[in-house]
Design an enzyme around this catalytic site. Sequence first.
Site, PDB file in Angstrom:
ATOM      1  N   SER A 110       0.405  -1.216   0.064  1.00 32.03           N
ATOM      2  CA  SER A 110      -0.252  -0.230  -0.031  1.00 32.03           C
ATOM      3  C   SER A 110       0.895   1.428   0.296  1.00 32.03           C
ATOM      4  CB  SER A 110      -0.897   0.337   1.183  1.00 32.03           C
ATOM      5  OG  SER A 110      -1.916   0.798   0.934  1.00 32.03           O
TER       6      SER A 110
ATOM      7  N   ASP B 283      -8.287  -6.081  -5.816  1.00 34.66           N
ATOM      8  CA  ASP B 283      -8.011  -4.856  -4.892  1.00 34.66           C
ATOM      9  C   ASP B 283      -9.348  -3.478  -5.186  1.00 34.66           C
ATOM     10  OD1 ASP B 283      -6.735  -3.063  -3.303  1.00 34.66           O
ATOM     11  OD2 ASP B 283      -4.657  -3.434  -3.846  1.00 34.66           O
TER      12      ASP B 283
ATOM     13  N   HIS C 265      -6.832  -6.373  -1.234  1.00 31.84           N
ATOM     14  CA  HIS C 265      -5.286  -5.389  -0.726  1.00 31.84           C
ATOM     15  C   HIS C 265      -4.614  -6.079   0.356  1.00 31.84           C
ATOM     16  CE1 HIS C 265      -3.538  -1.334  -0.810  1.00 31.84           C
ATOM     17  NE2 HIS C 265      -3.958  -1.903   0.527  1.00 31.84           N
TER      18      HIS C 265
END
Length: 242
Positions: A104, A193, A225
């Site tokens: 991320s 995601d 994710h």
Amino acid sequence: DIPAFLTLPPGRAEKGLPLIVLPHGGPAAHDSAGFDWWAQALASRGYAVLQPQFRGSTGFGAKFRDAGFGQWGRKMQTDVSDGVRHLAAQGIIDPKRVCIAGASYGGYAAMAGVTVEQGVYRCASAVAGVSDLRRMLQREVSDAGSRATSVVRWWQRFMGASSPNDTSVDAVSPARLAKSLAVPLQLIHGKDDTVVPIEQSRLMADAAAEAGKPVDFITLPAEDHWLSSSATRIAMLEAQIA
């Protein structure tokens, strides 16, 4: 002062160790002293693992968090690489054997570590990372149906953008800096995601290919994710460690 966690490999002297830097996601988040499956997996393979709590992290007060506003790819990035230099000065790690990995925002930091920055890391592995900040802002506007939402304003403030179309963030967007890539880069992304769309990794892969610097791009089918599937986490670790 930047707090950090250092996980050392078992049975090895604290001298000249290979290092993996593992910045957290968020970026308004933080690591804790509890069990971390990712850091432990890497340490079990002989690496020291550094988790710097760079400015912009939560858990250290509002002033510390707010110090990250406008610092994507700037002071938030050098807070991470300063940790490498600190450990090298102490002789704990070998500065010639350092990799950066993360997911991320940490994935962004991994890509930025080998495009925005130069000469610190020997390789990088980015999981579900953001590669183009302007495209991210524009996607947020599209999803919200307005550029006036609190979410869009929050991301603009953190990135230091005046608007979703502010080209100044291109200077800290790895996909816009693919020509500067000089070390191996691995991209790993869950196909499903919905937080950071896989488009962000594809943008980086395409830009690197166009610059004549192909990357290792691994797509994780039916994964989100957070790599919620245990099997996917193992697959990610095996690919990354390899």
